[in-house]
Design a protein around this motif. Structure first.
Motif, PDB file in Angstrom:
ATOM      1  N   VAL A  81     -11.563   2.406   3.132  1.00 56.83           N
ATOM      2  CA  VAL A  81     -11.804   2.656   1.705  1.00 56.83           C
ATOM      3  C   VAL A  81     -13.201   3.251   1.510  1.00 56.83           C
ATOM      4  O   VAL A  81     -13.369   4.257   0.806  1.00 56.83           O
ATOM      5  N   ASP A  82     -14.197   2.651   2.148  1.00 60.57           N
ATOM      6  CA  ASP A  82     -15.563   3.164   2.032  1.00 60.57           C
ATOM      7  C   ASP A  82     -15.669   4.593   2.552  1.00 60.57           C
ATOM      8  O   ASP A  82     -16.319   5.444   1.946  1.00 60.57           O
ATOM      9  N   MET A  83     -15.022   4.864   3.697  1.00 61.03           N
ATOM     10  CA  MET A  83     -15.079   6.206   4.275  1.00 61.03           C
ATOM     11  C   MET A  83     -14.435   7.228   3.349  1.00 61.03           C
ATOM     12  O   MET A  83     -14.957   8.335   3.166  1.00 61.03           O
ATOM     13  N   LEU A  84     -13.331   6.867   2.743  1.00 59.03           N
ATOM     14  CA  LEU A  84     -12.651   7.770   1.811  1.00 59.03           C
ATOM     15  C   LEU A  84     -13.548   8.097   0.614  1.00 59.03           C
ATOM     16  O   LEU A  84     -13.686   9.261   0.218  1.00 59.03           O
ATOM     17  N   VAL A  85     -14.190   7.076   0.061  1.00 59.58           N
ATOM     18  CA  VAL A  85     -15.039   7.272  -1.113  1.00 59.58           C
ATOM     19  C   VAL A  85     -16.296   8.067  -0.756  1.00 59.58           C
ATOM     20  O   VAL A  85     -16.656   9.019  -1.455  1.00 59.58           O
ATOM     21  N   VAL A  86     -16.954   7.702   0.333  1.00 61.52           N
ATOM     22  CA  VAL A  86     -18.189   8.396   0.719  1.00 61.52           C
ATOM     23  C   VAL A  86     -17.891   9.848   1.115  1.00 61.52           C
ATOM     24  O   VAL A  86     -18.625  10.766   0.750  1.00 61.52           O
ATOM     25  N   THR A  87     -16.793  10.058   1.818  1.00 55.53           N
ATOM     26  CA  THR A  87     -16.403  11.423   2.174  1.00 55.53           C
ATOM     27  C   THR A  87     -16.120  12.243   0.924  1.00 55.53           C
ATOM     28  O   THR A  87     -16.507  13.421   0.835  1.00 55.53           O
ATOM     29  N   SER A  88     -15.467  11.638  -0.051  1.00 54.55           N
ATOM     30  CA  SER A  88     -15.199  12.369  -1.300  1.00 54.55           C
ATOM     31  C   SER A  88     -16.494  12.679  -2.047  1.00 54.55           C
ATOM     32  O   SER A  88     -16.611  13.742  -2.652  1.00 54.55           O
ATOM     33  N   ASP A  89     -17.477  11.777  -1.992  1.00 53.96           N
ATOM     34  CA  ASP A  89     -18.781  12.048  -2.614  1.00 53.96           C
ATOM     35  C   ASP A  89     -19.418  13.289  -1.996  1.00 53.96           C
ATOM     36  O   ASP A  89     -19.837  14.204  -2.701  1.00 53.96           O
ATOM     37  N   TRP A  90     -19.510  13.306  -0.667  1.00 59.37           N
ATOM     38  CA  TRP A  90     -20.159  14.419   0.029  1.00 59.37           C
ATOM     39  C   TRP A  90     -19.362  15.714  -0.113  1.00 59.37           C
ATOM     40  O   TRP A  90     -19.935  16.789  -0.310  1.00 59.37           O
ATOM     41  N   PHE A 145     -26.914   6.636  -0.932  1.00 54.07           N
ATOM     42  CA  PHE A 145     -26.907   5.178  -1.074  1.00 54.07           C
ATOM     43  C   PHE A 145     -25.649   4.560  -0.468  1.00 54.07           C
ATOM     44  O   PHE A 145     -25.726   3.607   0.310  1.00 54.07           O
ATOM     45  N   TRP A 146     -24.459   5.111  -0.821  1.00 55.46           N
ATOM     46  CA  TRP A 146     -23.218   4.529  -0.313  1.00 55.46           C
ATOM     47  C   TRP A 146     -23.047   4.787   1.182  1.00 55.46           C
ATOM     48  O   TRP A 146     -22.407   3.990   1.873  1.00 55.46           O
ATOM     49  N   SER A 147     -23.658   5.853   1.701  1.00 52.81           N
ATOM     50  CA  SER A 147     -23.637   6.085   3.151  1.00 52.81           C
ATOM     51  C   SER A 147     -24.468   5.016   3.864  1.00 52.81           C
ATOM     52  O   SER A 147     -24.056   4.491   4.910  1.00 52.81           O
ATOM     53  N   ILE A 148     -25.620   4.689   3.298  1.00 56.15           N
ATOM     54  CA  ILE A 148     -26.465   3.620   3.857  1.00 56.15           C
ATOM     55  C   ILE A 148     -25.732   2.290   3.784  1.00 56.15           C
ATOM     56  O   ILE A 148     -25.785   1.479   4.717  1.00 56.15           O
ATOM     57  N   ASP A 149     -25.021   2.061   2.678  1.00 55.28           N
ATOM     58  CA  ASP A 149     -24.249   0.820   2.537  1.00 55.28           C
ATOM     59  C   ASP A 149     -23.204   0.704   3.650  1.00 55.28           C
ATOM     60  O   ASP A 149     -22.997  -0.383   4.193  1.00 55.28           O
ATOM     61  N   MET A 150     -22.569   1.812   3.996  1.00 55.71           N
ATOM     62  CA  MET A 150     -21.592   1.785   5.087  1.00 55.71           C
ATOM     63  C   MET A 150     -22.263   1.389   6.406  1.00 55.71           C
ATOM     64  O   MET A 150     -21.736   0.564   7.153  1.00 55.71           O
ATOM     65  N   LEU A 151     -23.417   1.982   6.677  1.00 57.50           N
ATOM     66  CA  LEU A 151     -24.134   1.645   7.909  1.00 57.50           C
ATOM     67  C   LEU A 151     -24.526   0.168   7.930  1.00 57.50           C
ATOM     68  O   LEU A 151     -24.378  -0.513   8.951  1.00 57.50           O
ATOM     69  N   LEU A 152     -25.027  -0.330   6.805  1.00 58.66           N
ATOM     70  CA  LEU A 152     -25.406  -1.742   6.735  1.00 58.66           C
ATOM     71  C   LEU A 152     -24.196  -2.669   6.883  1.00 58.66           C
ATOM     72  O   LEU A 152     -24.328  -3.784   7.391  1.00 58.66           O
ATOM     73  N   SER A 153     -23.035  -2.218   6.454  1.00 53.51           N
ATOM     74  CA  SER A 153     -21.835  -3.042   6.586  1.00 53.51           C
ATOM     75  C   SER A 153     -21.467  -3.256   8.053  1.00 53.51           C
ATOM     76  O   SER A 153     -20.888  -4.275   8.405  1.00 53.51           O
TER      77      SER A 153
END
Length: 163
Positions: free
Chosen positions: A122-131, A85-93
């Protein structure tokens, strides 16, 4: 010269970083650029709020009771769904226009540059930490020592998204 118009105006003349006067050629937004006030984007923003609420409950629970994706399929599935979900949010941003001086900017290169300069890191840091957290838990199946600390740090990055 930038003229003022109400924020997120639905005026057909507001498409770029400026409002067009009579006789100006109207700049056309690229095919895949979303207006920030469009129905699809607003629906996705509501889903973002729901996902933040879900994360704000589940992540502290996982930290407090040392739960991980390797413990139970529920935690793995929920971690996978939120990471996607948060990866898709990054793409949509990268594809969602923004408001500047009361006008909506829809030029895709300006939109992408704006996102890169604002929330991207910030988004990249969070999404990378998720994965990374999911991968470490599932492939190494060890939460003791260093891996447990790395996982908890990854979860705290996720918590930071909430605030």
């Amino acid at each position: 010269d930038i003229s003022w118009s109400p924020p997120l105006s639905h005026s057909p003349h507001v498409t770029g970083a400026r409002q067009h006067r009579a006789g100006d050629q109207e700049e056309k937004p690229r095919k895949f650029t979303l207006r920030p006030d469009s129905s699809p984007r607003l629906c996705f923003d509501i889903l973002c709020a729901a996902m933040l609420l879900y994360d704000s409950v589940l992540v502290p629970f996982m930290i407090a009771w040392s739960k991980s994706a390797s413990d139970d399929p529920f935690y793995f599935c929920s971690g996978l769904v939120t990471a996607i979900f948060w990866s898709i949010d990054m793409l949509l941003s990268f594809l969602t226009g923004y408001s500047e001086h009361g006008l909506i900017v829809l030029d895709s290169s300006k939109v992408a540059l704006h996102y890169l300069r604002s929330w991207f890191s910030v988004d990249m840091l969070v999404v990378t930490s998720d994965w990374t957290g999911l991968a470490l838990q599932m492939w190494l199946k060890d939460e003791t020592g260093v891996l447990g600390a790395v996982f908890r740090i990854a979860l705290w990055f996720k918590v930071s998204r909430i605030f």
